[in-house]
Design a protein around this motif. Structure first.
Motif, short mmCIF file in Angstrom:
data_model
loop_
_atom_site.label_atom_id
_atom_site.label_comp_id
_atom_site.label_asym_id
_atom_site.label_seq_id
_atom_site.Cartn_x
_atom_site.Cartn_y
_atom_site.Cartn_z
N HIS A 158 0.83 -1.20 0.00
CA HIS A 158 0.00 0.00 0.00
C HIS A 158 0.86 1.25 0.00
O HIS A 158 1.44 1.64 1.02
CB HIS A 158 -0.93 0.01 1.21
N PHE A 159 0.95 1.90 -1.18
CA PHE A 159 1.68 3.15 -1.35
C PHE A 159 0.74 4.32 -1.59
O PHE A 159 1.19 5.47 -1.63
CB PHE A 159 2.66 3.06 -2.52
N GLY A 160 -0.54 4.05 -1.79
CA GLY A 160 -1.49 5.12 -2.10
C GLY A 160 -1.65 6.09 -0.93
O GLY A 160 -2.06 5.70 0.16
N TRP A 161 -1.33 7.35 -1.18
CA TRP A 161 -1.35 8.35 -0.10
C TRP A 161 -1.37 9.74 -0.73
O TRP A 161 -0.49 10.07 -1.53
CB TRP A 161 -0.11 8.20 0.79
N ASP A 162 -2.35 10.55 -0.37
CA ASP A 162 -2.44 11.92 -0.90
C ASP A 162 -1.58 12.88 -0.09
O ASP A 162 -1.31 12.64 1.09
CB ASP A 162 -3.89 12.43 -0.83
N GLY A 163 -1.17 13.97 -0.72
CA GLY A 163 -0.54 15.07 0.02
C GLY A 163 0.81 14.76 0.61
O GLY A 163 1.09 15.12 1.75
N SER A 164 1.69 14.08 -0.16
CA SER A 164 3.04 13.80 0.34
C SER A 164 3.97 14.98 0.16
O SER A 164 5.06 15.00 0.75
CB SER A 164 3.62 12.57 -0.38
N GLY A 165 3.59 15.96 -0.66
CA GLY A 165 4.42 17.15 -0.85
C GLY A 165 4.45 18.02 0.39
O GLY A 165 3.58 17.91 1.27
N SER A 166 5.42 18.87 0.49
CA SER A 166 5.66 19.66 1.70
C SER A 166 4.43 20.45 2.14
O SER A 166 4.10 20.50 3.33
CB SER A 166 6.85 20.60 1.48
N GLU A 167 3.72 21.06 1.20
CA GLU A 167 2.58 21.91 1.56
C GLU A 167 1.48 21.12 2.27
O GLU A 167 0.97 21.54 3.32
CB GLU A 167 2.01 22.56 0.30
N ASN A 168 1.10 19.97 1.73
CA ASN A 168 -0.01 19.20 2.30
C ASN A 168 0.39 18.35 3.51
O ASN A 168 -0.47 17.77 4.15
CB ASN A 168 -0.63 18.29 1.23
N ARG A 169 1.66 18.30 3.82
CA ARG A 169 2.08 17.55 5.01
C ARG A 169 1.54 18.18 6.29
O ARG A 169 1.48 17.54 7.33
CB ARG A 169 3.61 17.47 5.08
N LEU A 170 1.14 19.44 6.21
CA LEU A 170 0.61 20.13 7.39
C LEU A 170 -0.92 20.22 7.35
O LEU A 170 -1.52 20.80 8.26
CB LEU A 170 1.19 21.54 7.47
N ASN A 171 -1.53 19.63 6.34
CA ASN A 171 -2.99 19.69 6.18
C ASN A 171 -3.64 18.54 6.93
O ASN A 171 -3.61 17.40 6.50
CB ASN A 171 -3.34 19.64 4.69
#
Length: 313
Positions: A74-87
């Motif tokens: 399971h690798f499916g994961w939204d928002g791995s970029g820096s901006e969405n890591r705090l969302n």
């Protein structure tokens, strides 16, 4: 072996699918509808079946996969970029969707479920990170990954106790992986691009301790965990480069600059830290080695040259 891979068009997902197909597996590659990387999963390849599903639909994969599967990555994961890591909202939904993936694996009668955890679960530490190191994540991303670990361990334990299924849960805490096909904004990709073109790049302080693992080595470690013949490999495993390669990030920058011919230029201290702040990466991989016999094979210098050569084509 019948294998499910979610997030199959991601950096790690693509490499894993390629390796599994080369090894002769039947691979069900799950990607989100309309993914910009759909073309990287050629449905004409022998053994590859592409399935387009949203993350919240992963518990119903048995509606399209009509035969039992042995392994679920399971690798499916939204928002791995820096901006969405705090969302918080985005990351909490990831935890919920990942629990649906776990249920999907149960329905497919998988023997093992491997989840792509992260060093972000540890938070800020100055000492060596073993699997026993207390976790204090500082981003919503790290909190969500850790929350899924706790809930997945509890759920699989409950299933075993109730005789529902005996599926093992493997939590791979993956540290800093680099190689061909990585995000263009990653540190290694940014440096390789700038130095190979003779350009300038502005960097953060880069004083923290760091560790890099080449993509092929990472994929090999994950497959070793999944395919171990031992009765049980459930639990947490750090997946990272060798301990002797732990060094200040600045040293890695200088190495890339030298390897790529001293072209271009760079300066430190001009960019803000990412969402986790200036975290140290000082992983210990003794548990992974003991369980699988894994040893990283690609030195950093060779990995950078491979990445550079791949970017030219």
């Amino acid at each position: 072996m019948n294998v499910v891979v979610t997030g199959a068009s991601s950096f790690l997902g693509r490499a894993l699918v390629d390796r599994l197909l080369k090894d002769g597996n039947q691979v069900y590659a799950v990607v989100r509808p309309g993914s910009k990387n759909l073309n990287c999963l050629d449905t004409g390849r022998q053994g590859l079946i592409r399935i387009e599903r949203n993350l919240e639909e992963l518990h119903r994969l048995d509606e399209v996969i009509k035969e039992p599967c042995q392994a679920f990555y399971h690798f499916g994961w939204d928002g791995s970029g820096s901006e969405n890591r705090l969302n918080r909202e985005v990351q909490q939904k990831n935890t919920e969707d990942s629990l649906k993936a776990l249920e999907g694996a149960r329905r497919l009668k998988c023997r093992r479920f491997l989840f792509s955890g992260s060093q972000a679960e540890y938070g800020i530490h100055k000492e060596v990170m073993t699997e026993e190191t207390p976790c204090s994540p500082v981003s919503e991303y790290g909190l969500a990954k850790l929350a899924f670990l706790e809930q997945a361990m509890e759920q699989t334990r409950k299933w075993r106790q109730e005789g529902i299924c005996s599926m093992e849960y493997i939590h791979a805490r993956i540290f800093s992986v680099y190689g061909p096909g990585d995000h263009p904004w990653s540190l290694v990709e940014s440096c390789v691009r700038a130095f190979s073109r003779g350009e300038y790049i502005s960097l953060g302080e880069c004083t923290q301790m760091w560790n890099f693992l080449y993509l092929d080595d990472c994929i090999r470690a994950l497959i070793l965990l999944m395919e171990q013949e031992k009765e049980s490999v459930s639990g947490i495993y750090n997946v990272a480069g060798p301990e002797e390669e732990n060094r200040p990030l600045r040293d890695y920058i200088r190495m890339m600059y030298e390897i790529l011919g001293f072209h271009g230029s760079y300066s430190f201290g001009r960019r803000k830290p990412n969402a986790e702040g200036p975290a140290n990466l000082i992983p210990d991989i003794k548990k992974l080695k003991a369980a699988t016999g894994f040893e990283p094979e690609i030195p950093f210098a060779e990995g950078i040259l491979r990445t550079y050569e791949a970017e030219k084509h």
